[in-house]
Enzyme design. Sequence first.
Site, PDB file in Angstrom:
ATOM      1  CG  ASP A 141       1.560  -8.351  -7.187  1.00 67.65           C
ATOM      2  OD1 ASP A 141       2.752  -8.011  -7.349  1.00 67.65           O
ATOM      3  OD2 ASP A 141       0.822  -7.866  -6.301  1.00 67.65           O
ATOM      4  CE  LYS A 144      -3.039  -5.833  -5.130  1.00 67.76           C
ATOM      5  NZ  LYS A 144      -2.054  -6.641  -5.921  1.00 67.76           N
ATOM      6  CG  ASP A 169       1.751  -9.418  -3.109  1.00 67.91           C
ATOM      7  OD1 ASP A 169       2.208  -8.383  -3.613  1.00 67.91           O
ATOM      8  OD2 ASP A 169       1.949  -9.743  -1.918  1.00 67.91           O
ATOM      9  CG  ASN A 170      -0.558  -6.992  -2.461  1.00 70.53           C
ATOM     10  OD1 ASN A 170      -0.374  -7.129  -3.671  1.00 70.53           O
ATOM     11  ND2 ASN A 170       0.353  -6.459  -1.667  1.00 70.53           N
ATOM     12  CD  GLU A 199       4.662  -4.498  -1.513  1.00 68.77           C
ATOM     13  OE1 GLU A 199       4.319  -5.492  -0.876  1.00 68.77           O
ATOM     14  OE2 GLU A 199       3.998  -4.039  -2.453  1.00 68.77           O
TER      15      GLU A 199
HETATM   16  C1  662 Z   1      -8.737  -4.961 -16.174  1.00 68.07           C
HETATM   17  C2  662 Z   1      -8.133  -4.985 -14.830  1.00 68.07           C
HETATM   18  C3  662 Z   1      -7.544  -6.349 -14.499  1.00 68.07           C
HETATM   19  N1  662 Z   1      -6.666  -6.790 -15.541  1.00 68.07           N
HETATM   20  C4  662 Z   1      -5.361  -6.438 -15.669  1.00 68.07           C
HETATM   21  N2  662 Z   1      -4.687  -6.970 -16.715  1.00 68.07           N
HETATM   22  C5  662 Z   1      -3.385  -6.660 -16.897  1.00 68.07           C
HETATM   23  N3  662 Z   1      -2.674  -5.847 -16.085  1.00 68.07           N
HETATM   24  C6  662 Z   1      -3.323  -5.312 -15.039  1.00 68.07           C
HETATM   25  C7  662 Z   1      -4.680  -5.587 -14.770  1.00 68.07           C
HETATM   26  N4  662 Z   1      -5.022  -4.928 -13.642  1.00 68.07           N
HETATM   27  C8  662 Z   1      -3.927  -4.255 -13.219  1.00 68.07           C
HETATM   28  N5  662 Z   1      -2.903  -4.482 -14.069  1.00 68.07           N
HETATM   29  C9  662 Z   1      -1.535  -4.019 -13.930  1.00 68.07           C
HETATM   30  O1  662 Z   1      -0.999  -4.694 -12.809  1.00 68.07           O
HETATM   31  C10 662 Z   1      -0.339  -3.777 -11.930  1.00 68.07           C
HETATM   32  C11 662 Z   1      -1.258  -3.509 -10.780  1.00 68.07           C
HETATM   33  C12 662 Z   1      -0.911  -3.828  -9.542  1.00 68.07           C
HETATM   34  C13 662 Z   1      -1.866  -3.534  -8.419  1.00 68.07           C
HETATM   35  N6  662 Z   1      -1.144  -3.683  -7.171  1.00 68.07           N
HETATM   36  C14 662 Z   1      -1.525  -2.959  -6.103  1.00 68.07           C
HETATM   37  O2  662 Z   1      -2.480  -2.192  -6.142  1.00 68.07           O
HETATM   38  C15 662 Z   1      -0.691  -3.073  -4.873  1.00 68.07           C
HETATM   39  C16 662 Z   1      -0.817  -2.075  -3.905  1.00 68.07           C
HETATM   40  C17 662 Z   1      -0.049  -2.109  -2.741  1.00 68.07           C
HETATM   41  C18 662 Z   1      -0.210  -1.066  -1.729  1.00 68.07           C
HETATM   42  C19 662 Z   1      -0.248  -1.379  -0.377  1.00 68.07           C
HETATM   43  C20 662 Z   1      -0.399  -0.382   0.585  1.00 68.07           C
HETATM   44  C21 662 Z   1      -0.492   0.946   0.189  1.00 68.07           C
HETATM   45  F1  662 Z   1      -0.605   1.920   1.111  1.00 68.07           F
HETATM   46  C22 662 Z   1      -0.436   1.272  -1.169  1.00 68.07           C
HETATM   47  C23 662 Z   1      -0.308   0.274  -2.110  1.00 68.07           C
HETATM   48  C24 662 Z   1       0.886  -3.151  -2.539  1.00 68.07           C
HETATM   49  C25 662 Z   1       1.011  -4.151  -3.515  1.00 68.07           C
HETATM   50  O3  662 Z   1       1.909  -5.164  -3.374  1.00 68.07           O
HETATM   51  C26 662 Z   1       0.237  -4.128  -4.683  1.00 68.07           C
HETATM   52  O4  662 Z   1       0.381  -5.143  -5.594  1.00 68.07           O
HETATM   53  C27 662 Z   1      -0.107  -2.566 -12.801  1.00 68.07           C
HETATM   54  C28 662 Z   1       0.123  -1.303 -12.021  1.00 68.07           C
HETATM   55  C29 662 Z   1      -1.369  -2.541 -13.644  1.00 68.07           C
HETATM   56  O5  662 Z   1      -1.190  -1.786 -14.823  1.00 68.07           O
HETATM   57 MG    MG Z   2       1.502  -6.759  -4.739  1.00 66.04          MG
END
Ligand code: 662
Ligand code: MG
Length: 214
Positions: A141, A144, A169-170, A199
Site C-alpha cells: 500500500d 504504486k 491495495d489500489n 476508501e
Molecule cells: C522508495 C519508495 C518506495 N518505498 C517506500 N518505502 C517505505 N515507505 C514508503 C515507500 N513508498 C511510499 N512510502 C510511504 O507509504 C505511504 C504511501 C502511500 C501511497 N498511497 C497512495 O498513493 C494512495 C493514493 C490513493 C488515492 C486515490 C485517489 C485519489 F484521488 C488520491 C489518492 C488511495 C490510496 O489508498 C493510496 O494508498 C506513505 C505516504 C509513504 O511515505
Molecule cells: Mg491504499
Amino acid sequence: TQSTRPQRILDAVQKNATRGDPRSVVKAIDHFCRNKEWAMNVGDEKGCILDSVVSEVNPATVLELGTYCGYSTVRIASLLPPHAKLITLEFNPDFAAIARQVIAWAGLEDKVQLVEGASGDWIPKMKEQFGVKTFDLVFLDHWKNSYLPDTKLMEECSLLRKGSVLLADNVICPGAPDYLEFVRSSPRYKSQYFKSHLEYTKVEDGLEKSVFLG
Ligand SMILES: CCCNc1ncnc2c1ncn2[C@@H]1O[C@H](/C=C/CNC(=O)c2cc(-c3ccc(F)cc3)cc(O)c2O)[C@H](C)[C@H]1O
Ligand SMILES: [Mg+2]
C-alpha cells in the site's frame, strides 16, 4: 502552528477511541475520514476484504509496505495470533511518528515492528535484522510504482515461499498497471481480484490477492 492531516487523524483517535481497543481505533479513523477529511487509508469497505484475507492466511509473519497513519497496521495486527509479527515499513519520519502513536493507542506495540526507512533498503536486510525467513502475507500500500520492483526484490531475497500471499491495495485507483500485468501473467502467481471502492467514496477500486507458487 498548523496541524497536518495525520496529526488530526491521531487527535480523532485519542479523542474518540478507547485505549487498547483496536476496533475502536479503526472506527474512529473511518468516522473522521468519512465525515471530516478524506485520507488514503484502506478504509472500512476494502478493510473488510483485508480482514478476511488475514483471517484466512492466519499469518505468523506479515510485511506491510507503506504504514502512513497505521490504519491498516492496526486492522491487520488486531487479527494476528499471539506470537505473530507484523513488520511495517514507512520512510516518512512524520508519518512514522504518528503511526507509532496510533499503534500504541490500539495497544498493539508488541505485535508490530515499525521500521523507518525505504522498502528498497530494508527488504534485503529482513533476514539478518529481524530473523525473518519468509513472509506468509505481504500488504502492499505504498507508492504504486514501487509495487512491482519491490515484489521482484522480495523474490530475489527469497522472502516468499510456496503459498505466500501478496495483497495489493489500489490496483484500479490510483492503479498499479505494471504490477497487475506482472502478477496476472506470471506462471509463478495465482491472482484474484476483489472488486470494491476507493476508501470513503463510490469510485471503483479493488485489492489483488496473489499467491506465490514457488
Ligand atoms: C522508495 C519508495 C518506495 N518505498 C517506500 N518505502 C517505505 N515507505 C514508503 C515507500 N513508498 C511510499 N512510502 C510511504 O507509504 C505511504 C504511501 C502511500 C501511497 N498511497 C497512495 O498513493 C494512495 C493514493 C490513493 C488515492 C486515490 C485517489 C485519489 F484521488 C488520491 C489518492 C488511495 C490510496 O489508498 C493510496 O494508498 C506513505 C505516504 C509513504 O511515505
Ligand atoms: Mg491504499
